[in-house]
Design an enzyme around this catalytic site. Sequence first.
Site, PDB file in Angstrom:
ATOM      1  N   ARG A  74       0.838  -1.205   0.000  1.00 40.42           N
ATOM      2  CA  ARG A  74       0.000   0.000   0.000  1.00 40.42           C
ATOM      3  C   ARG A  74       0.871   1.252   0.000  1.00 40.42           C
ATOM      4  O   ARG A  74       2.048   1.233   0.334  1.00 40.42           O
ATOM      5  CB  ARG A  74      -0.928   0.042   1.224  1.00 40.42           C
ATOM      6  CG  ARG A  74      -0.203   0.015   2.575  1.00 40.42           C
ATOM      7  CD  ARG A  74      -0.074   1.344   3.233  1.00 40.42           C
ATOM      8  NE  ARG A  74       0.786   1.290   4.408  1.00 40.42           N
ATOM      9  CZ  ARG A  74       2.050   1.638   4.408  1.00 40.42           C
ATOM     10  NH1 ARG A  74       2.628   2.050   3.306  1.00 40.42           N
ATOM     11  NH2 ARG A  74       2.784   1.582   5.507  1.00 40.42           N
ATOM     12  N   ASP A 122      -1.761  -1.235   7.618  1.00 38.45           N
ATOM     13  CA  ASP A 122      -1.266  -1.979   6.459  1.00 38.45           C
ATOM     14  C   ASP A 122      -2.090  -3.235   6.185  1.00 38.45           C
ATOM     15  O   ASP A 122      -2.466  -3.514   5.047  1.00 38.45           O
ATOM     16  CB  ASP A 122       0.199  -2.387   6.694  1.00 38.45           C
ATOM     17  CG  ASP A 122       1.058  -1.201   7.096  1.00 38.45           C
ATOM     18  OD1 ASP A 122       0.626  -0.066   6.856  1.00 38.45           O
ATOM     19  OD2 ASP A 122       2.150  -1.416   7.647  1.00 38.45           O
ATOM     20  N   HIS A 136       1.884   7.480  11.137  1.00 39.42           N
ATOM     21  CA  HIS A 136       2.178   7.193  12.550  1.00 39.42           C
ATOM     22  C   HIS A 136       1.023   7.613  13.466  1.00 39.42           C
ATOM     23  O   HIS A 136       1.242   8.112  14.566  1.00 39.42           O
ATOM     24  CB  HIS A 136       3.475   7.897  12.997  1.00 39.42           C
ATOM     25  CG  HIS A 136       4.707   7.244  12.440  1.00 39.42           C
ATOM     26  ND1 HIS A 136       5.265   6.110  12.988  1.00 39.42           N
ATOM     27  CD2 HIS A 136       5.463   7.558  11.369  1.00 39.42           C
ATOM     28  CE1 HIS A 136       6.334   5.763  12.286  1.00 39.42           C
ATOM     29  NE2 HIS A 136       6.467   6.613  11.281  1.00 39.42           N
ATOM     30  N   GLY A 152       8.643   1.323   3.045  1.00 41.34           N
ATOM     31  CA  GLY A 152       7.423   2.026   3.456  1.00 41.34           C
ATOM     32  C   GLY A 152       6.204   1.685   2.622  1.00 41.34           C
ATOM     33  O   GLY A 152       5.184   2.375   2.697  1.00 41.34           O
ATOM     34  N   ASN A 170      14.734  -1.326   7.838  1.00 39.98           N
ATOM     35  CA  ASN A 170      14.021  -2.500   8.329  1.00 39.98           C
ATOM     36  C   ASN A 170      13.516  -2.232   9.752  1.00 39.98           C
ATOM     37  O   ASN A 170      14.295  -2.097  10.676  1.00 39.98           O
ATOM     38  CB  ASN A 170      14.952  -3.717   8.300  1.00 39.98           C
ATOM     39  CG  ASN A 170      14.214  -4.993   8.661  1.00 39.98           C
ATOM     40  OD1 ASN A 170      13.593  -5.067   9.718  1.00 39.98           O
ATOM     41  ND2 ASN A 170      14.251  -5.963   7.788  1.00 39.98           N
TER      42      ASN A 170
HETATM   43  P1  ADP Z   1       8.129  -2.659   4.804  1.00 40.29           P
HETATM   44  O1  ADP Z   1       8.063  -1.192   5.017  1.00 40.29           O
HETATM   45  O2  ADP Z   1       8.325  -3.000   3.368  1.00 40.29           O
HETATM   46  O3  ADP Z   1       6.993  -3.395   5.430  1.00 40.29           O
HETATM   47  P2  ADP Z   1       9.866  -3.926   6.785  1.00 40.29           P
HETATM   48  O4  ADP Z   1      11.272  -3.585   7.096  1.00 40.29           O
HETATM   49  O5  ADP Z   1       8.868  -3.806   7.866  1.00 40.29           O
HETATM   50  O6  ADP Z   1       9.471  -3.091   5.508  1.00 40.29           O
HETATM   51  O7  ADP Z   1       9.814  -5.444   6.269  1.00 40.29           O
HETATM   52  C1  ADP Z   1      10.663  -5.920   5.257  1.00 40.29           C
HETATM   53  C2  ADP Z   1      10.879  -7.403   5.445  1.00 40.29           C
HETATM   54  O8  ADP Z   1       9.752  -8.136   4.912  1.00 40.29           O
HETATM   55  C3  ADP Z   1      12.080  -7.920   4.668  1.00 40.29           C
HETATM   56  O9  ADP Z   1      13.277  -7.760   5.396  1.00 40.29           O
HETATM   57  C4  ADP Z   1      11.715  -9.397   4.509  1.00 40.29           C
HETATM   58  O10 ADP Z   1      12.001 -10.121   5.674  1.00 40.29           O
HETATM   59  C5  ADP Z   1      10.195  -9.342   4.333  1.00 40.29           C
HETATM   60  N1  ADP Z   1       9.885  -9.342   2.883  1.00 40.29           N
HETATM   61  C6  ADP Z   1       9.569  -8.302   2.101  1.00 40.29           C
HETATM   62  N2  ADP Z   1       9.390  -8.694   0.803  1.00 40.29           N
HETATM   63  C7  ADP Z   1       9.600 -10.025   0.779  1.00 40.29           C
HETATM   64  C8  ADP Z   1       9.584 -11.024  -0.236  1.00 40.29           C
HETATM   65  N3  ADP Z   1       9.311 -10.735  -1.513  1.00 40.29           N
HETATM   66  N4  ADP Z   1       9.843 -12.290   0.121  1.00 40.29           N
HETATM   67  C9  ADP Z   1      10.134 -12.595   1.394  1.00 40.29           C
HETATM   68  N5  ADP Z   1      10.169 -11.712   2.395  1.00 40.29           N
HETATM   69  C10 ADP Z   1       9.902 -10.435   2.101  1.00 40.29           C
HETATM   70  P1  NG1 Z   2       5.443   0.390   7.203  1.00 41.50           P
HETATM   71  O1  NG1 Z   2       5.612   1.535   6.318  1.00 41.50           O
HETATM   72  O2  NG1 Z   2       4.874  -0.803   6.513  1.00 41.50           O
HETATM   73  O3  NG1 Z   2       6.672   0.063   7.966  1.00 41.50           O
HETATM   74  C1  NG1 Z   2       4.430   1.097   9.634  1.00 41.50           C
HETATM   75  C2  NG1 Z   2       3.345   0.393  10.439  1.00 41.50           C
HETATM   76  C3  NG1 Z   2       1.962   1.038  10.228  1.00 41.50           C
HETATM   77  C4  NG1 Z   2       2.017   2.541  10.441  1.00 41.50           C
HETATM   78  C5  NG1 Z   2       3.164   3.139   9.595  1.00 41.50           C
HETATM   79  C6  NG1 Z   2       3.364   4.610   9.827  1.00 41.50           C
HETATM   80  C7  NG1 Z   2       3.619  -2.025  10.783  1.00 41.50           C
HETATM   81  C8  NG1 Z   2       3.375  -3.371  10.235  1.00 41.50           C
HETATM   82  N1  NG1 Z   2       3.251  -1.000  10.024  1.00 41.50           N
HETATM   83  O4  NG1 Z   2       4.268   0.823   8.264  1.00 41.50           O
HETATM   84  O5  NG1 Z   2       1.025   0.441  11.104  1.00 41.50           O
HETATM   85  O6  NG1 Z   2       2.156   2.861  11.791  1.00 41.50           O
HETATM   86  O7  NG1 Z   2       4.405   2.502   9.874  1.00 41.50           O
HETATM   87  O8  NG1 Z   2       2.224   5.330   9.506  1.00 41.50           O
HETATM   88  O9  NG1 Z   2       4.145  -1.892  11.874  1.00 41.50           O
END
Ligand code: ADP
Ligand code: NG1
Length: 465
Positions: free
Chosen positions: A42, A190, A49, A143, A233
Site C-alpha cells: 500500500r 497496512d 504514525h 514504506g 528495516n
Molecule cells: P516494509 O516497510 O516493506 O513493510 P519492513 O522492514 O517492515 O518493511 O519489512 C521488510 C521485510 O519483509 C524484509 O526484510 C523481509 O524479511 C520481508 N519481505 C519483504 N518482501 C519479501 C519477499 N518478496 N519475500 C520474502 N520476504 C519479504
Molecule cells: P510500514 O511503512 O509498513 O513500515 C508502519 C506500520 C503502520 C504505520 C506506519 C506509519 C507495521 C506493520 N506497520 O508501516 O502500522 O504505523 O508505519 O504510519 O508496523
Amino acid sequence: METNPPKLKAVIAADARLQKLKTAFENKYGECPAFYASAPGRVNLIGEHIDYCGYAVLPMAIEQSIIAAVSVNQSGSIELANTDPLYRDYSVSCTADIHIDRDNPHWFYYFLCGVKGIQEHCGIRELAGMRCMVDGSIPASSGLSSSSALVCCAGLATMEANHKMLSKVELAEICAKCERYIGTEGGGMDQSISFLAEKGTAKLIQFNPLRSTDVRLPDDAVFVISNSGVAMNKAASNHFNLRVVECRLATKVLGKALGLDSTGLMKLSQVQTELQVSLEEMLRLVEEKLHPEAYSLEELTQSLGTEVLETVLTENTMHVSLFQLYQRSRHVYGEAQRVLRFQSVCESGGADALSQLGALMSQSHASCRDLYECSCPELDRLVDTCLQSGALGSRLTGAGWGGCAVSMVTRDKAESFLRAVREAYYPEDPRRTALEQQRPLGDPLEQQRSLFVSAPARGATISVE
Ligand code: ADP
Ligand code: NG1
C-alpha cells in the site's frame, strides 16, 4: 458511505507473473499449486504514525503484491520457498509450537506470524501441511508494506489450507495482531488496507471498530511513488517502537495532567475521547500541559511510577533515556486533523481542491520531518525534488527513516514530472540509479521499482486458475 468488502475468492486467468510462479513451484516441488494467495502492498496518502494512536488513516493498495502458490498435504510440515534467492528455504513442523525469533527477523518469520495468527484465532490444534512458494514485487523496507503483505498472504493461505472461513475484517484484525510477534508494535493500517482495498478507490480506515470508507481521489490528479533508495528495516531497529512508546507515554502524562484516570489509556485518541473535545482543543492542551524539552526517564518514573513504565516500554526501548512527548503528540493530533480535511476535500471537490490536497500532503511531510523526526536527508531531498519537479504536494509515506515518497501531480504533468525526478534525484548517487533500473521479478506491469504512477488496486484474494 461505508462499504462491504469485496469477495475473497476469484477464479483468475493466469497472467505472466502467476505463470512464472507456477513454473517455479512445479520445478521445486514436482506438483501443481492448489491455489494462490495474494496480498497487496500500500501507499499511505496521508495519516502517518497515527494508526497506533487510534486515529484514521488514508491509504490505497498498490499493484505490487506478495503472492504465494500453495499446495496442501498431510506431511505434517510447512515448507516455505521464495522466488528470490535472497530469501532462503525454511521448513517447520505442524505439530510444534511456532516460534518467531524477534532478534533475527528473517523473512520466514513474517510468514509464520500469519500462520500462527490464524492457528490461534481458529484454535487449530494441528495445522494442515503446506508447500508455499512466495513471490514478491513490493520493494522491501521501503514504506510500501512488504512485511504486512507477506503476513496477510500467509494468513490467507493458512485459512484456505485449513478450510476456515473468515471475513476480511477478521483477517485484517488477526494479521495486525499477529505481525506484532515479529516485535514491532504497528497499528493495523497496512493489514487493513491489504484486505479491505478495492480497485479504483482509496480508503479511509478507522479503528475500534475497524471499518473502511471509500475516498474518491480527484480524477485530474495522479499519485506517484518514488523510492529514496534508503532501506529501513523496522524489526531490526528500535526507531519505530520508540515512537509508539513515546505516544503511549504522552498519553499517560497528558491524561494525568488533565486529571483523567490514565490506567487504561494507551493511545492519544483515548484522551480526546475521554474529554470529548476537538482535535484543535487537543493541540491547545498539548501546548499547555506538555513541555517541549525531552522528558527524562527519571522525570517519567517520578510522575508515572515504575509499574506504568513497565507496561509501556518494549524490549527494544528499555534502555532509552529521553522521550519527546510534546513534539510527538503535536504531530499526532495535527496529522489526525489533516486526514479528515483530506477526506473532506476529496468529497467536496471544488476549484482549488488539488492545491488544498497538495498543501495537506506537504504539511504532513513537514510534521513527520520536524515533529515526528521520522524522515532522513535523502527523503527530504527527494520530497523537495518532487515539489520542484511540479508536484502539488509530496510527503514521505509509511514508517519513514528511508523508503518512499508519494507525490500528487496533475494528470497532464505526470510524464514531465517523472522525467524531471528521474533526471534530478537518481543520478546524484550511483546506488539510486542501480535501483531505478531494477525491474520487479516477473512483474507484468513492467514498472520500475523506484518511480512509478500508482492507482488504487484491489485487496487480498485467493485464486485458482
Ligand atoms: P516494509 O516497510 O516493506 O513493510 P519492513 O522492514 O517492515 O518493511 O519489512 C521488510 C521485510 O519483509 C524484509 O526484510 C523481509 O524479511 C520481508 N519481505 C519483504 N518482501 C519479501 C519477499 N518478496 N519475500 C520474502 N520476504 C519479504
Ligand atoms: P510500514 O511503512 O509498513 O513500515 C508502519 C506500520 C503502520 C504505520 C506506519 C506509519 C507495521 C506493520 N506497520 O508501516 O502500522 O504505523 O508505519 O504510519 O508496523
